[in-house]
Design an enzyme around this catalytic site. Sequence first.
Site, PDB file in Angstrom:
ATOM      1  CD  GLU A  37      -6.534  -6.987   3.324  1.00 63.89           C
ATOM      2  OE1 GLU A  37      -5.883  -6.080   2.784  1.00 63.89           O
ATOM      3  OE2 GLU A  37      -7.672  -6.830   3.798  1.00 63.89           O
ATOM      4  NE  ARG A 262       0.880  -1.794  -7.256  1.00 65.08           N
ATOM      5  CZ  ARG A 262       0.313  -2.398  -6.214  1.00 65.08           C
ATOM      6  NH1 ARG A 262       0.724  -2.157  -4.994  1.00 65.08           N
ATOM      7  NH2 ARG A 262      -0.670  -3.245  -6.384  1.00 65.08           N
ATOM      8  CE  LYS A 272      -5.089  -8.248  -2.703  1.00 56.75           C
ATOM      9  NZ  LYS A 272      -4.708  -8.987  -1.494  1.00 56.75           N
TER      10      LYS A 272
END
Length: 562
Positions: A37, A262, A272
């Site tokens: 994104e 992850r 982020k």
Amino acid sequence: MTPNEPSPSLHFIQDIITEDLKTNKWGGRVNTRFPPEPNGYLHIGHAKSICLNFGLALEFGGVCNLRFDDTNPTKEEVEYVDSIMNDVRWLGFDWGDRLYYASDYFGHLYEWAVQLINKGKAYVCDLSADQMREYRGTLTAPGKNSPYRERSIAENLDLFKRMKAGEFSDGSRTLRAKIDMAHPNLNMRDPVMYRILHAEHHRTGNQWCIYPTYDFTHGQSDSIEKITHSICTLEFENHRPLYDWYIDELGIFHPQQIEFARLNLTYTVMSKRRLLELVTGNYVAGWDDPRMPTIAGMRRRGYTPEAIRAFCAKIGVSKCDGIIDMSVLENAVRDDLNKRAPRVLAVLKPLKVIIDNYPEGQSEELEAINNPEDPAMGKRKVPFSRVLYIEQDDFREDPPKGYYRLAPGKEVRLRYAYFITCKNVVKDPKTGEVIELHCTYDPATRGGNAPDGRKVQGTIHWVSAGHAIDAEVRLYDYLFKIADLADVPEGEDYKNYLNPTSLVTLKRCKLEPGLAKATPGSRFQFERQGYFCVDSVESNVFNRMVSLKDSWAKIEKGQKKK
Ligand code: ATP
Ligand code: MG
């Protein structure tokens, strides 16, 4: 291009693909994708995903798409799109002509939403966000049906069209999937498919005032692109039933989603949202601050794509969440640079040394080896003269036991030069600080060995004062004081745990003169100190990438012993 190091044994995703190729499940195709994104810069966790997706495609003769999952107009910017493409390329990967944007599918997604309304599988809901939360239920209690759930297909079609036409205000209505408000998986309790948002999108401008949710976009984007293996992180495992539901209700191509753990790293953050907060709050100097775990930060710090890829190969791929020690990344950087970084002499905290028996005004050139790991890198000349600088730490007036460096009356070797003996110590009369040493040298020890077979235990680095260049050196340490940010107590701000000494700036460091020609981005080993990179933004600044040894591990071991 062969960016991935061969891994010793196959991980579970390689096993799945191998099996799929054997059974011809996808007609021999392997098509992965990396779907960021564009709401921030990529970090080392993304690098893991990039190496995995592009790496699998290379390994199995497939292709990997780059797709921007750009469904959220308020948080996304072209700056991020550009930085992401740059970072993926820099890491050594290539998406060829397969660059996609979820926003290119907005028209398609709208048609699919209409299709679900027509099937009686979607409805327009007037509940506010708060009400919707209330109706949703909890993990232990079922939700209840929205009062708008039984609207007629005709009414839903009309309202949805008017949502698109801009008749309603932000948040006043949503389009929801009609699934099951008592479903044990909360994602299946009539999730929102479309929201009203009068916001300009970085690519579609003002064409839309309704935007599909990530969950209504992601699976169908994979389907449109005929992705075979849709690889994502574990937190999407419980979204998979929803993606499956959309795809099956629409009767379209069905990729296989595979989840993996992850990457988490000690002493840093990997979200982020938090990284953005550190940037906008000026806790760091920008997305490319060398302390950041971003690709841009690591690049500026001097880390190579090879080191990052080697790190990603080393940590592997698994189904269990965990946290990787930062030292694993640092060791990958050391291994890479050990082979390729030229050695140089640099004094970071200078202490003046005067060789009393070396003729004034004289100088000579001594031969130094550029890289003992690679003879092909050759040799260079370094100037020697009567006045030198050594490291303050390499002298102790009162040496502790086992200290083999310089001390009053002691003899040491100057790397590539001579043996010197400390004769006299000059101090600042006011502060008592040692400001100058007077030494003698033994001319017979040129090159570093005594013809009489006499040994010295210490070898220290130095530069010639009259020849050295001045530079600023920035020493970086971990961004946070604690290893695992998950340990921050509930309700406390993680920023309280920022390491106050994560950046130490040394202003008047003395480097051997050859470094005057060093180009931005070039990397060196400062002998006995660590690996340093010429800053690519500010001139005459060297960034420390990593020290030579893992000093924290040493300190921690020491503490445990006590
Ligand atoms: P963040 O949680 O930092 O905001 P994100 O998951 O929202 O990250 P995306 O841009 O959606 O960021 O991520 C793109 C791809 O990178 C996704 O497939 C995601 O699963 C993967 N990814 C993100 N963070 C990590 C990580 N720490 N380790 C491995 N893969 C990751
Ligand atoms: Mg995401």
